[in-house]
Design an enzyme around this catalytic site. Structure first.
Site, mmCIF file in Angstrom:
data_model
loop_
_atom_site.group_PDB
_atom_site.id
_atom_site.type_symbol
_atom_site.label_atom_id
_atom_site.label_comp_id
_atom_site.label_asym_id
_atom_site.label_seq_id
_atom_site.Cartn_x
_atom_site.Cartn_y
_atom_site.Cartn_z
ATOM 1 N N LYS A 248 6.986 0.337 5.291
ATOM 2 C CA LYS A 248 6.045 -0.210 4.311
ATOM 3 C C LYS A 248 5.625 0.905 3.363
ATOM 4 O O LYS A 248 5.278 1.988 3.835
ATOM 5 C CB LYS A 248 4.826 -0.767 5.060
ATOM 6 C CG LYS A 248 3.742 -1.374 4.187
ATOM 7 C CD LYS A 248 2.568 -1.833 5.038
ATOM 8 C CE LYS A 248 1.493 -2.459 4.152
ATOM 9 N NZ LYS A 248 0.301 -2.856 4.940
ATOM 10 N N LYS B 283 4.641 4.022 7.491
ATOM 11 C CA LYS B 283 3.704 3.438 6.535
ATOM 12 C C LYS B 283 3.200 4.537 5.611
ATOM 13 O O LYS B 283 2.519 5.470 6.040
ATOM 14 C CB LYS B 283 2.539 2.779 7.270
ATOM 15 C CG LYS B 283 1.553 2.070 6.357
ATOM 16 C CD LYS B 283 0.473 1.377 7.178
ATOM 17 C CE LYS B 283 -0.525 0.649 6.293
ATOM 18 N NZ LYS B 283 -1.581 -0.012 7.097
#
Length: 325
Positions: A248, A195
């Site tokens: 992400k 992330k």
């Protein structure tokens, strides 16, 4: 003059020929649709920076879920927007927190639906960070204790998958141990393994009311310039017991998706995040692009890069478009 060259166009001559040799496909089962659940009643607020995405209260959840089921979407991921926040994000792990209540509602009425619970504190803390704060520091190990409590409470409510998104070191190991100790050995962890600290999250913070009140998240989310670090992060989560690996954001990090897919034998999930969604929506609303064609090309590009599953706000529209073809 005799020429020797390949005739690649032979396999592109007609729509049926192209379909015959198509390497990657989009299906309703590939999509995980995000839902933002707010406390209170009679609330259906369109997110100003995300046209077509709504914060909904529990009394709208039945209608929403009926539509999702009718389209053939099999999975949702839940984000909670509580009425009250505090320093430690108590509503994240309260047995009657908004995500826990929404999970019970869905599993009672739509038992076949896969409910993924986002496991983080940022929507629930008054400071907007993903863990316990001391001064201007986010404490890693103290945060793990609260994240474990959150995961266990979500599993008790019936969540099929726990998806920790906090990026604390050791979060998969801690949550796995906590779930096992509480008797939830069969509940898988969909780790936000990779992330990045990204500007593409801006509209999500409007939807989830989770903007940090001071500083930023660069000490615990990844530097967008780094590639090899992503493999270290993913490897740690695999070793700690993750069952899925999320990358992400999506579109700017397709190289990372491919790296993760090539290096680890677990399902790879890509998060087509809010900023990606909002840019396409804005261009489409201005008439600058063909939204259907752009979205389907973008999503199939994610599958081509190696994603097995896609978390996307376009899920409902994408399924409708696919059904038209």
């Amino acid at each position: 003059m005799e020429l020797h060259f390949s005739r690649h166009r032979r396999l592109r001559q007609s729509a049926n020929m192209r379909a015959l040799v198509r390497e990657n496909h989009l299906r309703a089962e590939d999509f995980i649709y995000p839902l933002f659940i707010v406390e209170g009643e009679k609330t259906k607020n369109e997110v100003s920076s995300m046209p077509g995405v709504f914060q909904i209260s529990m009394d709208y959840l039945q209608e929403e879920m009926e539509e999702i089921v009718s389209l053939g979407i099999k999975s949702v991921i839940l984000f909670g927007v509580p009425a009250e926040k505090d320093e430690c994000g108590e509503q994240a792990y309260h047995d009657h927190g908004i995500v826990q209540e929404a999970t019970r509602f869905i599993k009672d009425r739509f038992p076949e639906m896969i409910v993924v619970a986002d496991t983080c504190l940022c929507e629930y803390t008054s400071h907007g960070h993903c863990g316990v704060v001391e001064g201007d520091r986010v404490l890693n190990d103290a945060s793990l204790e609260l994240l474990v409590k959150t995961a266990v409470s979500q599993a008790k409510a019936g969540a099929d998958i726990i998806a920790p998104s906090n990026m604390m070191d050791g979060f998969v190991a801690a949550i796995r141990a906590g779930l096992d100790e509480a008797g939830f050995e069969e509940v898988p962890i969909m780790s936000y393994a990779v992330k990045y600290s990204s500007a593409f999250y801006g509209p999500f913070r409007d939807a989830a009311d989770s903007t940090p009140q001071f500083g930023d998240r660069k000490t615990y989310q990844m530097d967008p310039a780094n590639r090899m670090e992503a493999l270290r992060e993913a490897e740690s989560d695999v070793n700690e017991g993750a069952d899925f690996l999320i990358v992400k954001p999506g579109m700017p990090y397709l190289d990372i998706v491919r790296d993760v897919k090539n290096n680890f034998n677990l399902p790879v999930v890509i998060y087509n995040v809010s900023g990606e969604y909002s840019m396409v929506k804005a261009a489409a609303l201005n008439g600058w692009i063909d939204e259907k064609k752009i979205v389907l090309e973008m999503l199939v590009g994610m599958k081509r890069a190696g994603a097995d599953l896609i978390i996307t706000y376009f899920a409902k529209d994408a399924v409708r478009w696919l059904n038209e073809e």
